[in-house]
Design an enzyme around this catalytic site. Structure first.
Site, mmCIF file in Angstrom:
data_model
loop_
_atom_site.group_PDB
_atom_site.id
_atom_site.type_symbol
_atom_site.label_atom_id
_atom_site.label_comp_id
_atom_site.label_asym_id
_atom_site.label_seq_id
_atom_site.Cartn_x
_atom_site.Cartn_y
_atom_site.Cartn_z
ATOM 1 N N TYR A 122 -7.961 13.605 4.588
ATOM 2 C CA TYR A 122 -8.386 13.127 3.375
ATOM 3 C C TYR A 122 -7.628 12.033 2.829
ATOM 4 O O TYR A 122 -6.721 11.504 3.456
ATOM 5 C CB TYR A 122 -7.603 14.587 2.428
ATOM 6 N N ARG A 132 -7.546 3.265 5.832
ATOM 7 C CA ARG A 132 -6.707 4.613 6.500
ATOM 8 C C ARG A 132 -7.613 5.520 6.864
ATOM 9 O O ARG A 132 -7.405 6.503 7.852
ATOM 10 C CB ARG A 132 -5.583 4.911 5.617
ATOM 11 N N LYS A 176 -3.726 11.379 8.348
ATOM 12 C CA LYS A 176 -3.764 12.053 7.072
ATOM 13 C C LYS A 176 -4.773 13.159 6.941
ATOM 14 O O LYS A 176 -5.773 13.382 6.661
ATOM 15 C CB LYS A 176 -4.151 11.122 5.740
ATOM 16 N N GLU A 210 10.112 11.421 6.149
ATOM 17 C CA GLU A 210 9.556 11.043 4.546
ATOM 18 C C GLU A 210 9.772 12.276 3.830
ATOM 19 O O GLU A 210 10.317 13.551 4.430
ATOM 20 C CB GLU A 210 8.220 10.583 4.972
ATOM 21 N N LEU A 258 3.415 9.145 7.487
ATOM 22 C CA LEU A 258 2.135 8.713 6.772
ATOM 23 C C LEU A 258 2.513 7.193 6.239
ATOM 24 O O LEU A 258 3.252 7.167 5.515
ATOM 25 C CB LEU A 258 1.746 9.680 5.644
HETATM 26 N N1 PLP Z 1 3.669 10.965 2.936
HETATM 27 C C1 PLP Z 1 3.235 12.017 2.859
HETATM 28 C C2 PLP Z 1 3.427 13.062 4.052
HETATM 29 C C3 PLP Z 1 2.032 12.337 1.956
HETATM 30 O O1 PLP Z 1 1.414 13.295 2.040
HETATM 31 C C4 PLP Z 1 1.994 10.914 1.258
HETATM 32 C C5 PLP Z 1 0.789 11.209 0.077
HETATM 33 O O2 PLP Z 1 0.156 12.082 0.077
HETATM 34 C C6 PLP Z 1 2.438 9.891 1.159
HETATM 35 C C7 PLP Z 1 3.495 9.844 2.186
HETATM 36 C C8 PLP Z 1 2.389 8.848 0.281
HETATM 37 O O3 PLP Z 1 1.196 8.195 0.518
HETATM 38 P P1 PLP Z 1 0.373 7.194 -0.507
HETATM 39 O O4 PLP Z 1 1.170 6.150 -0.959
HETATM 40 O O5 PLP Z 1 -0.886 6.680 0.298
HETATM 41 O O6 PLP Z 1 0.060 8.149 -1.585
#
Ligand code: PLP
Length: 284
Positions: free
Chosen positions: A33, A52, A147, A180, A205
């Site tokens: 997603y 991505r 993702k 994270e 991610l």
């Molecule tokens: N880390 C995780 C586990 C996430 O699920 C997300 C966003 O859904 C992020 C980091 C941040 O990613 P982004 O800046 O692309 O929204």
């Protein structure tokens, strides 16, 4: 106004939008997603999100449901039909519908779902006051760079945060380093004003917001380094923050109940937050 969702080739009223019970996303979490920001009816950082997405599909050996140009048309149409000016767009691709069997089905076509909705304006109080995080063991798999829609550890972690009265849970690897948040990337600022975030390895991610903030810092001459940091280092940091598409950049003012710095959002964090919001307006 009624909401509209795109599901596998059709624009449907939101309340009637559904996937098949044997959709592999539904049964196995076998899908990927993306979540994008919509600003002034435009998608923010669309290209990095699509890059991505393509990478996630390749890593999971999934076919794309349509060409990138066709996908862009569907995304715009969903935004238009929902009359979203400022909000988010969610898109999900599953491996498809097939009788339940773990191995890839021989003939299933990927199922694309796209929705969009206005984002409630962020409560200025939250950014003003900063947020609390707790730390929890990182119990996820070793491919957090993909993702994937399989988010059970993230769901459990976010719930633990909520129950602790915190906004987010920072996940910690066996070496004691923060990977994270459950839906955000984690950052600290050291006493010598260097910004630190974990390198984009398979433990995190690689957030699109993270990439934008790194680019802003590189362009504007901030000192920063991508490396692991421990919980102990985070607790003695002078500032901390987190980033994601849905929350932008939020100051972290306490970790496991202990104040970060003086317990208020730090100056560098505030500046980066402003810069990031400018980026959103420019990148749309
Ligand atoms: N880390 C995780 C586990 C996430 O699920 C997300 C966003 O859904 C992020 C980091 C941040 O990613 P982004 O800046 O692309 O929204």
């Amino acid at each position: 106004m009624s909401r509209v969702a795109y599901v596998d080739g059709q624009y449907l009223p939101h309340r009637l939008a559904a996937v098949h019970i044997e959709d592999r996303g539904h049964q196995f979490g076998d899908g990927v997603y993306e979540v994008l920001t919509v600003f002034g009816e435009q998608l923010v950082d669309e290209q990095p999100h699509l890059v991505r997405l393509a990478r996630s599909l390749v890593e999971l050996r999934m076919r794309a449901p349509m060409s990138e140009s066709a996908l862009k048309i569907v995304m715009r149409e969903v935004i238009r039909r929902n009359r979203v000016r400022n909000g988010i767009l969610y898109l999900q691709i599953s491996r498809g519908v097939a009788p339940r069997e773990h191995a890839f089905p021989k003939s299933a076509k990927p199922v694309l779902v796209v929705t969009s909705q206005p984002r409630r304006p962020a409560d200025p109080q939250i950014a003003e006051a900063g947020i609390a995080v707790i730390t929890i063991p990182d119990i996820r798999w070793r491919r957090c760079d993909i993702k994937s829609i399989a988010l059970l550890p993230n769901v459990l972690g976010k719930q633990l945060a909520r129950e602790a009265g915190a906004f987010e849970a920072w996940q910690v690897d066996p070496e004691g380093c923060v990977t994270e948040g459950t839906s955000t990337n984690a950052w600290i600022v050291t006493a010598d004003r260097s910004v630190v975030t974990r390198q984009a390895d398979s433990a995190i991610l690689n957030g699109i917001t993270r990439l934008a903030v790194l680019e802003i810092m590189a362009r504007e001459g901030y000192r920063f380094v991508e490396r692991p940091f421990t919980v102990a280092e985070a607790k003695t940091a002078s500032e901390a923050f987190l980033t994601s598409t849905t929350v932008d950049l939020l100051p972290v003012v306490s970790i496991d109940g202990a104040p970060v710095g003086d317990g208020t959002p730090g100056p560098l964090t505030r500046r980066l937050c402003e810069r990031y919001l400018t980026h959103v307006a420019e990148a749309a």
